[in-house]
Design a protein around this motif. Structure first.
Motif, short mmCIF file in Angstrom:
data_model
loop_
_atom_site.label_atom_id
_atom_site.label_comp_id
_atom_site.label_asym_id
_atom_site.label_seq_id
_atom_site.Cartn_x
_atom_site.Cartn_y
_atom_site.Cartn_z
N VAL A 176 0.67 -1.05 -0.14
CA VAL A 176 -0.01 0.04 -0.07
C VAL A 176 0.88 1.29 0.11
CG1 VAL A 176 -1.66 1.39 1.21
CG2 VAL A 176 -2.14 -1.09 1.14
N ALA A 177 1.75 1.16 0.75
CA ALA A 177 2.63 2.36 1.01
C ALA A 177 3.47 2.57 -0.33
CB ALA A 177 3.79 2.05 2.04
N SER A 178 3.79 1.51 -1.05
CA SER A 178 4.46 1.69 -2.54
C SER A 178 3.65 2.18 -3.46
CB SER A 178 4.97 0.15 -2.99
OG SER A 178 5.44 0.21 -4.13
N THR A 179 2.46 1.88 -3.43
CA THR A 179 1.25 2.16 -4.23
C THR A 179 1.02 3.77 -4.16
OG1 THR A 179 0.41 -0.05 -4.47
CG2 THR A 179 -0.91 1.71 -5.28
N VAL A 180 0.75 4.10 -2.99
CA VAL A 180 0.54 5.57 -2.61
C VAL A 180 1.63 6.37 -2.99
CG1 VAL A 180 0.09 6.98 -0.72
CG2 VAL A 180 -1.13 5.01 -0.84
N GLY A 181 3.05 5.82 -2.76
CA GLY A 181 4.09 6.57 -3.09
C GLY A 181 4.13 6.73 -4.61
N ALA A 182 3.94 5.57 -5.30
CA ALA A 182 3.90 5.90 -6.87
C ALA A 182 2.77 6.71 -7.47
CB ALA A 182 3.74 4.24 -7.42
N GLN A 183 1.53 6.55 -6.74
CA GLN A 183 0.44 7.42 -7.19
C GLN A 183 0.96 9.09 -6.95
OE1 GLN A 183 -2.97 5.93 -5.37
NE2 GLN A 183 -3.30 4.39 -6.83
N LYS A 184 1.49 9.18 -5.95
CA LYS A 184 1.90 10.50 -5.50
C LYS A 184 2.87 11.06 -6.51
CE LYS A 184 4.14 13.49 -1.68
NZ LYS A 184 4.73 14.26 -2.41
N GLN A 185 3.80 10.12 -6.93
CA GLN A 185 4.80 10.70 -7.74
C GLN A 185 4.10 11.03 -9.07
OE1 GLN A 185 7.89 7.74 -8.69
NE2 GLN A 185 9.22 9.07 -9.96
N THR A 186 2.97 10.13 -9.47
CA THR A 186 2.55 10.44 -10.75
C THR A 186 1.73 11.70 -10.79
OG1 THR A 186 2.27 7.79 -11.19
CG2 THR A 186 0.74 9.32 -12.32
N LEU A 187 1.09 11.90 -9.82
CA LEU A 187 0.47 13.11 -9.28
C LEU A 187 1.23 14.26 -9.33
CD1 LEU A 187 -2.48 14.44 -8.85
CD2 LEU A 187 -1.70 14.14 -6.45
N ASP A 188 2.43 14.17 -8.72
CA ASP A 188 3.24 15.49 -8.88
C ASP A 188 3.77 15.61 -10.15
OD1 ASP A 188 3.21 15.64 -6.09
OD2 ASP A 188 5.10 14.72 -5.72
N GLU A 189 4.05 14.59 -10.89
CA GLU A 189 4.48 14.75 -12.45
C GLU A 189 3.48 15.43 -13.27
OE1 GLU A 189 5.41 10.75 -13.46
OE2 GLU A 189 7.33 10.97 -12.58
N GLN A 190 2.02 15.03 -12.98
CA GLN A 190 0.93 15.50 -13.78
C GLN A 190 0.95 17.11 -13.38
OE1 GLN A 190 -2.43 13.15 -12.68
NE2 GLN A 190 -2.00 11.52 -14.08
#
Length: 121
Positions: free
Chosen positions: A70-84
């Protein structure tokens, strides 16, 4: 969790059935039979305790793995959101430059028309 529950129930049922059958069909003295029953009860208790410890460890490891995923998924989604967000800001900045350039051209055209009007008046 159902499998572990069934295992524990099976162990308890097996112990009870085994003890009952042992008493019923025991050709040995009562004291020896009681000692064997006590030994078997201790053995089954130890097996049950070991099963409980193994179950607890599996649940704990599963919870840790789930938390990490879950932490990994949330981290990846946060990174994707930051990139967007960065992409949107960059695009908006380029659009703002385009709008400013277009406004400057229109302003220059208006100034040129204004000069012509002032010369003719």
């Amino acid at each position: 969790m159902g499998k572990e529950s069934n295992t524990i129930i099976g162990i308890l049922a097996g112990t009870a059935i085994g003890a009952t059958l042992g008493i019923l069909f025991a050709p040995d003295k009562g004291e020896n039979t009681r000692n064997r029953i006590a030994d078997e009860a201790i053995l089954q208790k130890d097996r049950l305790a070991n099963s409980a410890v193994e179950f607890r460890d599996r649940v704990s490891n599963g919870a840790t793995d789930l938390r990490d995923r879950v932490a990994s998924t949330v981290g990846a989604q946060k990174q994707t959101l930051d990139e967007q967000v960065d992409s949107i800001v960059t695009n908006a900045s380029h659009k703002a430059d385009d709008v400013i350039t277009t406004l400057e051209k229109k302003l220059a055209e208006l100034k040129a028309k204004n000069k012509k009007l002032q010369k003719t008046s």
